[in-house]
Write a protein that holds these residues in place. Structure first.
Motif, PDB file in Angstrom:
ATOM      1  N   VAL A  33      76.227  -1.968  -5.168  1.00  0.00           N
ATOM      2  CA  VAL A  33      76.362  -2.172  -3.719  1.00  0.00           C
ATOM      3  C   VAL A  33      77.492  -3.140  -3.410  1.00  0.00           C
ATOM      4  CG1 VAL A  33      75.272  -3.172  -1.675  1.00  0.00           C
ATOM      5  CG2 VAL A  33      73.972  -1.619  -3.140  1.00  0.00           C
ATOM      6  N   LEU A  34      77.459  -4.298  -4.046  1.00  0.00           N
ATOM      7  CA  LEU A  34      78.422  -5.351  -3.728  1.00  0.00           C
ATOM      8  C   LEU A  34      79.841  -5.010  -4.176  1.00  0.00           C
ATOM      9  CD1 LEU A  34      76.320  -8.540  -4.601  1.00  0.00           C
ATOM     10  CD2 LEU A  34      76.652  -7.449  -2.380  1.00  0.00           C
ATOM     11  N   THR A  61      73.068   2.030 -10.682  1.00  0.00           N
ATOM     12  CA  THR A  61      74.264   1.311 -10.243  1.00  0.00           C
ATOM     13  C   THR A  61      75.103   2.182  -9.317  1.00  0.00           C
ATOM     14  OG1 THR A  61      74.332   0.111 -12.339  1.00  0.00           O
ATOM     15  CG2 THR A  61      76.315   0.050 -10.987  1.00  0.00           C
ATOM     16  N   MET A  62      75.295   3.436  -9.685  1.00  0.00           N
ATOM     17  CA  MET A  62      76.124   4.323  -8.886  1.00  0.00           C
ATOM     18  C   MET A  62      75.442   4.738  -7.585  1.00  0.00           C
ATOM     19  SD  MET A  62      78.552   3.960 -10.812  1.00  0.00           S
ATOM     20  CE  MET A  62      79.735   4.803  -9.747  1.00  0.00           C
ATOM     21  N   ILE A  63      74.115   4.786  -7.587  1.00  0.00           N
ATOM     22  CA  ILE A  63      73.396   5.003  -6.325  1.00  0.00           C
ATOM     23  C   ILE A  63      73.647   3.832  -5.391  1.00  0.00           C
ATOM     24  CG2 ILE A  63      71.098   5.109  -5.279  1.00  0.00           C
ATOM     25  CD1 ILE A  63      70.180   6.709  -7.724  1.00  0.00           C
ATOM     26  N   GLY A  64      73.564   2.610  -5.944  1.00  0.00           N
ATOM     27  CA  GLY A  64      73.871   1.430  -5.137  1.00  0.00           C
ATOM     28  C   GLY A  64      75.298   1.456  -4.636  1.00  0.00           C
ATOM     29  N   PHE A  65      76.214   1.892  -5.482  1.00  0.00           N
ATOM     30  CA  PHE A  65      77.620   2.006  -5.081  1.00  0.00           C
ATOM     31  C   PHE A  65      77.777   2.994  -3.931  1.00  0.00           C
ATOM     32  CE2 PHE A  65      81.806   4.047  -5.529  1.00  0.00           C
ATOM     33  CZ  PHE A  65      82.641   2.948  -5.481  1.00  0.00           C
ATOM     34  N   GLY A  66      77.115   4.136  -4.050  1.00  0.00           N
ATOM     35  CA  GLY A  66      77.174   5.117  -2.980  1.00  0.00           C
ATOM     36  C   GLY A  66      76.574   4.594  -1.687  1.00  0.00           C
ATOM     37  N   LEU A  67      75.444   3.896  -1.784  1.00  0.00           N
ATOM     38  CA  LEU A  67      74.820   3.312  -0.589  1.00  0.00           C
ATOM     39  C   LEU A  67      75.729   2.276   0.054  1.00  0.00           C
ATOM     40  CD1 LEU A  67      71.135   2.870  -1.810  1.00  0.00           C
ATOM     41  CD2 LEU A  67      71.924   4.356   0.045  1.00  0.00           C
ATOM     42  N   ALA A  75      78.964   2.268   0.012  1.00  0.00           N
ATOM     43  CA  ALA A  75      80.040   2.987   0.694  1.00  0.00           C
ATOM     44  C   ALA A  75      79.546   3.655   1.965  1.00  0.00           C
ATOM     45  CB  ALA A  75      80.636   4.032  -0.247  1.00  0.00           C
ATOM     46  N   ILE A  76      78.319   4.160   1.943  1.00  0.00           N
ATOM     47  CA  ILE A  76      77.769   4.855   3.099  1.00  0.00           C
ATOM     48  C   ILE A  76      77.448   3.888   4.233  1.00  0.00           C
ATOM     49  CG2 ILE A  76      75.810   6.220   3.933  1.00  0.00           C
ATOM     50  CD1 ILE A  76      75.647   7.326   1.002  1.00  0.00           C
ATOM     51  N   LEU A  77      76.759   2.800   3.907  1.00  0.00           N
ATOM     52  CA  LEU A  77      76.280   1.869   4.938  1.00  0.00           C
ATOM     53  C   LEU A  77      77.268   0.756   5.250  1.00  0.00           C
ATOM     54  CD1 LEU A  77      72.542   1.572   3.825  1.00  0.00           C
ATOM     55  CD2 LEU A  77      73.529   3.069   5.559  1.00  0.00           C
ATOM     56  N   ALA A 133      79.062  11.672  -3.657  1.00  0.00           N
ATOM     57  CA  ALA A 133      79.715  12.575  -2.708  1.00  0.00           C
ATOM     58  C   ALA A 133      79.600  12.044  -1.280  1.00  0.00           C
ATOM     59  CB  ALA A 133      79.103  13.966  -2.810  1.00  0.00           C
ATOM     60  N   LEU A 134      78.421  11.544  -0.911  1.00  0.00           N
ATOM     61  CA  LEU A 134      78.249  10.981   0.431  1.00  0.00           C
ATOM     62  C   LEU A 134      79.121   9.735   0.615  1.00  0.00           C
ATOM     63  CD1 LEU A 134      74.384  11.328   0.973  1.00  0.00           C
ATOM     64  CD2 LEU A 134      76.206  12.625   2.100  1.00  0.00           C
ATOM     65  N   GLY A 135      79.221   8.941  -0.429  1.00  0.00           N
ATOM     66  CA  GLY A 135      80.087   7.768  -0.344  1.00  0.00           C
ATOM     67  C   GLY A 135      81.541   8.153  -0.185  1.00  0.00           C
ATOM     68  N   ALA A 136      81.983   9.195  -0.908  1.00  0.00           N
ATOM     69  CA  ALA A 136      83.353   9.659  -0.782  1.00  0.00           C
ATOM     70  C   ALA A 136      83.632  10.193   0.621  1.00  0.00           C
ATOM     71  CB  ALA A 136      83.623  10.756  -1.810  1.00  0.00           C
ATOM     72  N   TRP A 137      82.657  10.922   1.175  1.00  0.00           N
ATOM     73  CA  TRP A 137      82.809  11.422   2.543  1.00  0.00           C
ATOM     74  C   TRP A 137      82.907  10.267   3.536  1.00  0.00           C
ATOM     75  CZ3 TRP A 137      79.439  10.692   6.670  1.00  0.00           C
ATOM     76  CH2 TRP A 137      79.769  11.382   7.829  1.00  0.00           C
ATOM     77  N   ARG A 138      82.031   9.272   3.354  1.00  0.00           N
ATOM     78  CA  ARG A 138      81.987   8.159   4.314  1.00  0.00           C
ATOM     79  C   ARG A 138      83.264   7.327   4.255  1.00  0.00           C
ATOM     80  NH1 ARG A 138      81.826   5.563   8.294  1.00  0.00           N
ATOM     81  NH2 ARG A 138      80.185   4.100   8.940  1.00  0.00           N
TER      82      ARG A 138
END
Length: 276
Positions: free
Chosen positions: A95-96, A180-186, A188-190, A266-271
């Motif tokens: 996330v951070l 870790t990558m789920i946190g990374f995606g979150l 980027a999304i939020l 993918a959602l993080g890349a879109w966001r």
């Protein structure tokens, strides 16, 4: 497919290919912030200390355990008991790694230096992914060897060459990488550290009782929860009894992990392709 129609796809692909300079920059950022070291230190302390305490307690109390407890004893599960909390530290690291730049406004300077946002995102994801995979593997192998050392006094230890053991250890490290990558995606999304961490906590732990509520309709929701996926891939023997209904098969567990990874990245890349 014609050569003309493949050109736009190649252009999209190139927009996500980071160069050495971008990768080097993201590596410097990740290792320069204090949160990286704090997250790793917390995960290491919790995972190692709880694993050692659990396995040493098993060894000390083995003689007084009931036959049922001995039959259900899992030397790997107790070695990795600290990962229940250590995974949160890895997720926070993810996330951070990206949300901090939005909080400080540094992301604008990053995009000014590298206008191709896809390359920035890919470089961040690659650096965070490699770091978390390496550190995760070091952590789980360290927890494994220390835990088995505690159990060796009662000859309860297992070895990497025993059936299923190496798969479990590698799967535990892979799980930390995916979290870790789920946190990374979150992140980027939020784009908000507290909100992304809260969402991560909900996914890791708070979703479990929701799955239990839905069990009377279908066990599928429980089987695709991260909590139960971790349980499935860190076992050398299949679960038994009613709780086993909530544990996915290995095939479902690994495919669900892959889906989590692809969807959140993918959602993080879109966001990140939207307004900074």
């Amino acid at each position: 497919m014609t050569a003309q129609s493949s050109l736009p796809q190649r252009g999209v692909l190139r927009s996500f290919l980071p160069g050495r300079g971008v990768l080097r920059s993201e590596w410097i950022k990740l290792r320069s912030v204090r949160s990286t070291y704090l997250s790793v230190l917390f995960a290491t302390l919790v995972a190692v200390v709880l694993g050692v305490l659990a396995t040493s307690s098993d060894a000390s109390n083995w003689a007084t355990m009931t036959a049922q407890d001995k039959a259900q004893f899992d030397p790997l599960g107790d070695s990795f008991i600290g990962l229940i909390f250590g995974e949160l530290a890895f997720g926070v690291l993810g996330v951070l790694a990206i949300s901090t730049e939005y909080r400080t406004g540094m992301i604008r300077a990053t995009f000014s230096a590298v206008p191709q946002r896809g390359r920035v995102y890919a470089a961040k994801a690659l650096v965070v992914g490699v770091v978390s995979l390496v550190l995760g593997m070091l952590l789980v192998f360290g927890s494994f060897f220390l835990g088995q050392a505690m159990l060796s006094s009662k000859h309860l230890e297992v070895h990497l060459g025993d059936p299923g053991v190496l798969r479990v250890v590698l799967s535990a490290g892979l799980y930390l990488f995916v979290v870790t990558m789920i946190g990374f995606g979150l992140g980027a999304i939020l784009r908000h550290s507290a909100g992304a961490i809260a969402a991560l906590v909900a996914m890791l732990w708070l979703a479990y009782p929701i799955g239990r509520v839905l069990d009377h309709l279908s066990y599928l929701p429980s089987r695709i929860l991260l909590f139960n996926i971790a349980d499935a891939i860190t076992r050398t023997h299949a679960a038994t009894g009613k709780p086993a209904l909530r544990i996915p098969s290995l095939e479902l567990a690994y495919s669900s992990l892959a889906l989590y990874l692809v969807v959140f990245l993918a959602l993080g890349a879109w966001r990140i392709s939207r307004d900074a």
